[in-house]
Enzyme design. Structure first.
Site, short mmCIF file in Angstrom:
data_model
loop_
_atom_site.label_atom_id
_atom_site.label_comp_id
_atom_site.label_asym_id
_atom_site.label_seq_id
_atom_site.Cartn_x
_atom_site.Cartn_y
_atom_site.Cartn_z
N SER A 161 50.51 15.24 81.71
CA SER A 161 50.71 14.07 82.58
C SER A 161 49.45 13.22 82.48
CB SER A 161 50.88 14.55 84.02
OG SER A 161 50.78 13.48 84.93
N TYR A 179 48.68 19.68 91.22
CA TYR A 179 49.33 19.19 89.99
C TYR A 179 48.26 18.84 88.94
CZ TYR A 179 52.85 16.22 87.50
OH TYR A 179 53.72 15.64 86.60
N1 NAD Z 1 58.42 11.71 85.98
C1 NAD Z 1 57.14 11.44 85.90
O1 NAD Z 1 56.68 10.41 86.43
C2 NAD Z 1 56.23 12.36 85.16
C3 NAD Z 1 54.96 11.90 84.78
C4 NAD Z 1 54.11 12.75 84.07
C5 NAD Z 1 54.52 14.03 83.75
N2 NAD Z 1 55.75 14.46 84.13
C6 NAD Z 1 56.12 15.82 83.75
O2 NAD Z 1 57.31 15.77 82.97
C7 NAD Z 1 57.96 17.03 83.03
C8 NAD Z 1 59.44 16.80 83.27
O3 NAD Z 1 59.60 16.25 84.56
P1 NAD Z 1 60.61 15.07 84.89
O4 NAD Z 1 59.82 13.96 85.42
O5 NAD Z 1 61.53 14.85 83.77
O6 NAD Z 1 61.34 15.71 86.18
P2 NAD Z 1 62.83 16.23 86.38
O7 NAD Z 1 62.82 16.90 87.72
O8 NAD Z 1 63.79 15.12 86.16
O9 NAD Z 1 63.02 17.32 85.24
C9 NAD Z 1 62.36 18.57 85.30
C10 NAD Z 1 63.38 19.65 84.95
O10 NAD Z 1 62.67 20.90 84.95
C11 NAD Z 1 63.53 21.86 85.57
N3 NAD Z 1 62.72 22.97 86.08
C12 NAD Z 1 61.94 22.99 87.20
N4 NAD Z 1 61.40 24.19 87.37
C13 NAD Z 1 61.83 24.96 86.32
C14 NAD Z 1 61.59 26.30 85.93
N5 NAD Z 1 60.84 27.12 86.67
N6 NAD Z 1 62.18 26.75 84.79
C15 NAD Z 1 62.96 25.93 84.04
N7 NAD Z 1 63.24 24.66 84.37
C16 NAD Z 1 62.66 24.19 85.49
C17 NAD Z 1 64.25 21.10 86.67
O11 NAD Z 1 65.44 21.77 87.08
C18 NAD Z 1 64.50 19.76 85.98
O12 NAD Z 1 65.77 19.76 85.33
C19 NAD Z 1 57.24 17.83 84.12
O13 NAD Z 1 56.36 18.75 83.51
C20 NAD Z 1 56.47 16.77 84.87
O14 NAD Z 1 55.34 17.30 85.50
C21 NAD Z 1 56.61 13.66 84.81
#
Ligand code: NAD
Length: 273
Positions: free
Chosen positions: A143, A156
């Site tokens: 991130s 985080y």
């Molecule tokens: N959305 C943002 O703004 C953002 C920014 C930077 C980084 N991220 C990172 O991107 C990654 C994806 O997140 P996203 O934003 O797409 O969110 P999201 O919630 O849409 O997708 C995350 C997915 O991970 C799954 N998940 C959660 N815990 C889990 C586990 N223990 N085992 C398997 N699956 C699991 C959830 O069910 C979900 O489908 C994460 O690592 C998040 O920290 C997101």
């Protein structure tokens, strides 16, 4: 990894947001998909989506904190086909507390999913990436919080900084195996991360654009993958502060032992060659 067509990618947290967008971008390139997630309803929808697209897909209900389940998943992936790309992407949002005041149970869950989950995913699948000798690629979803410390998202930040270290070390450790590493460091992206339906936010990045960016990073073997240039001054300020902090030590004139520096010249980031 230049040619993705016909290769197989394993994506954790692949049933939503950034993971799903990576899967879509991979499918655009003709890849086969193994999608893992803890959300059964989203996983079923995702499987149906890719079957409709004509993409070969294997979906698995899998928690990245569950090591026996990951070991079992490896056997299913092996039967599905040669594995070339692993995306350790599953993650949960910050708990929202000040870092030292984070509830112990919430702290442990954060580290278990956002940090140890990344290690688990790579640890158990690395053998499959190496097995065919054709090289491969690992994508770690960190991130912008992996490069800029902010409050109140400290739990985080700690996990995402550590995920960057994991990726940077792997980048040189896996070079002899021709396995590349990309560390994805996005700012705000439209997804379900908050646990609420995504709010319309005209300034947030679409997950689809992040998915396409990841394909480019794999094809170009890029280590650090940024998507939001707005954060550049914050990263610059941190790098400047780190460099400035060396001032005192340079004046003191202490030297690191030669054998330590010899080891660093061989093995420290950035990878040589
Ligand atoms: N959305 C943002 O703004 C953002 C920014 C930077 C980084 N991220 C990172 O991107 C990654 C994806 O997140 P996203 O934003 O797409 O969110 P999201 O919630 O849409 O997708 C995350 C997915 O991970 C799954 N998940 C959660 N815990 C889990 C586990 N223990 N085992 C398997 N699956 C699991 C959830 O069910 C979900 O489908 C994460 O690592 C998040 O920290 C997101």
């Amino acid at each position: 990894m230049r040619d993705l067509s016909g290769r197989t990618a394993f994506i954790t947290g692949g049933a939503s947001g950034i993971g799903l967008a990576m899967a879509d971008a991979f499918a655009d390139k003709g890849m086969r998909l193994v999608i893992a997630d803890v959300n059964k309803a989203a996983l079923d929808q995702t499987e149906a989506h890719f079957k409709q697209r004509g993409t070969e897909v294997l979906s698995m209900l899998l928690d990245v904190t569950d090591r026996p389940a990951l070991e079992a998943a490896v056997k299913r992936i092996e039967a599905f086909g040669k594995l070339h790309v692993v995306c350790a992407n599953a993650g949960i949002p910050p708990s929202g507390a000040k870092v030292a005041e984070t509830e112990p149970a919430k702290w442990d869950r954060m580290m278990a999913i956002n940090l140890t989950g990344v290690y688990n995913t790579v640890h158990y699948t690395l053998g499959l990436l190496r097995a065919h000798g054709e090289g491969g690629h690992i994508v770690i979803t960190s991130s912008m919080a992996g490069a800029v410390a902010a409050s109140p998202i400290g739990d985080y930040v700690v996990a995402k900084y550590a995920a960057v270290g994991f990726g940077e070390v792997m980048a040189w450790e896996l070079k002899p195996d021709n396995i590349g590493v990309s560390i994805l460091m996005p700012g705000t992206v439209v997804s379900n991360l908050s646990g609420r339906p995504p709010e319309p936010n005209p300034t947030a990045m679409n997950a689809a654009d992040v998915g396409k960016r990841v394909v480019k990073a794999i094809e170009g073997n890029e280590l650090h993958v940024f998507t939001h240039a707005d954060y550049k001054p914050y990263v610059q300020a941190r790098c400047d502060a780190l460099m400035a902090a060396f001032g005192e030590s340079a004046q003191a004139g202490f030297k690191e032992p030669e054998q330590v520096m010899a080891m660093m010249s061989q093995n420290a980031y950035p990878p040589k060659g």
